[in-house]
Design a protein around this motif. Sequence first.
Motif, PDB file in Angstrom:
ATOM      1  N   ALA A   3       0.965  -0.843   0.346  1.00 57.51           N
ATOM      2  CA  ALA A   3       0.129  -0.208  -0.298  1.00 57.51           C
ATOM      3  C   ALA A   3       0.722   1.377  -0.505  1.00 57.51           C
ATOM      4  N   ALA A   4       1.928   1.037   0.517  1.00 57.93           N
ATOM      5  CA  ALA A   4       2.632   2.909   0.761  1.00 57.93           C
ATOM      6  C   ALA A   4       3.551   2.450  -0.562  1.00 57.93           C
ATOM      7  N   ASP A  18       1.152   4.907  -2.941  1.00 59.80           N
ATOM      8  CA  ASP A  18       1.424   5.857  -2.979  1.00 59.80           C
ATOM      9  C   ASP A  18       2.586   7.002  -2.744  1.00 59.80           C
ATOM     10  N   ASN A  60       2.668   6.185  -7.124  1.00 61.01           N
ATOM     11  CA  ASN A  60       2.030   7.337  -7.516  1.00 61.01           C
ATOM     12  C   ASN A  60       1.891   8.591  -7.239  1.00 61.01           C
ATOM     13  N   ILE A  61       2.126   8.705  -6.492  1.00 66.11           N
ATOM     14  CA  ILE A  61       2.667  10.060  -6.404  1.00 66.11           C
ATOM     15  C   ILE A  61       3.680  10.500  -7.523  1.00 66.11           C
ATOM     16  N   ARG A  87      -3.942   5.419  -8.764  1.00 57.75           N
ATOM     17  CA  ARG A  87      -4.203   4.768  -7.249  1.00 57.75           C
ATOM     18  C   ARG A  87      -5.121   4.049  -7.352  1.00 57.75           C
ATOM     19  N   GLN A 108      -4.582   0.030  -6.104  1.00 57.03           N
ATOM     20  CA  GLN A 108      -5.534  -0.865  -4.739  1.00 57.03           C
ATOM     21  C   GLN A 108      -6.345  -2.156  -5.481  1.00 57.03           C
TER      22      GLN A 108
END
Length: 274
Positions: A141-142, A145, A148-149, A173, A177
Amino acid sequence: MQFTIHGATAYAYTGGKAFDPQLPAIVFIHGAQNDHSVWALQSRYMAHHGYAVLAVDLPGHGRSAGPALASIGEMADWLLLVLQAAGARRALLAGHSMGSLVALEASRRAPDAVAALALLGTTYPMKVSDALLDTARTDEAAAIDMVNIWSHSSIAHKPSCPGPGFSVMGGARRLMQRMSARNPQQLFHTDFAACNSYADGEAAAQAVRCPTLFVFGTKDMMTPPRSTKLLTGTVKHGRIVTVDAGHSLMTEAPDAVLDALAGFAATIHHEETP
């Protein structure tokens, strides 16, 4: 459109039109932790403008059964089997990020099956930092993120994006997921590791004889333009197009990407038509 490859279901989106192997074929190949939907705008347009389209879900992604393949070579072999199953004798392969390496390797393994290459958000070597690899393995999950950034040039996007109120970063995102939910077997780490360990890119580039298009995002932090010189210098006949976007250039600059692909495909089709 579904196929059976090695006893498992393989899916390809055909852009809202039935796949016709008599038409010039374009195959779209997504990147890590993605599926065919990242090509939704470009693939649908091409399918409605005279092309046979296959926007594939690689094994373990989207609607294609897993497990995910652990190497670029395995993905290239799988892709060539999909082309055979669809009855596509030759195709333009358009790949983004990890998918660009799959397209490049497929052209090395079966040059007669590849009419042209369009490589978007590409580089070689496509190295992934140890920190990101470790995060992908221990905290997916991290990692989602983080990537995605890094893959987007800004939080708020221009009106040229797909629709009013559409969040490019939010959509990317949620897609990543969703891929995790559908395939919880460390999919992101498998994809990253495949990119990181691919060692045949220079040899594959040296073998390229077909027309080649490179599309780069000027604000790409994942595969920055300065890192692409080995590929572009080796494929000396390649045409380079830059668009105002980050790594997720198909959604950040959909019209510019489509213009580049459509113009390139039209040129290839004209050259191949007797």
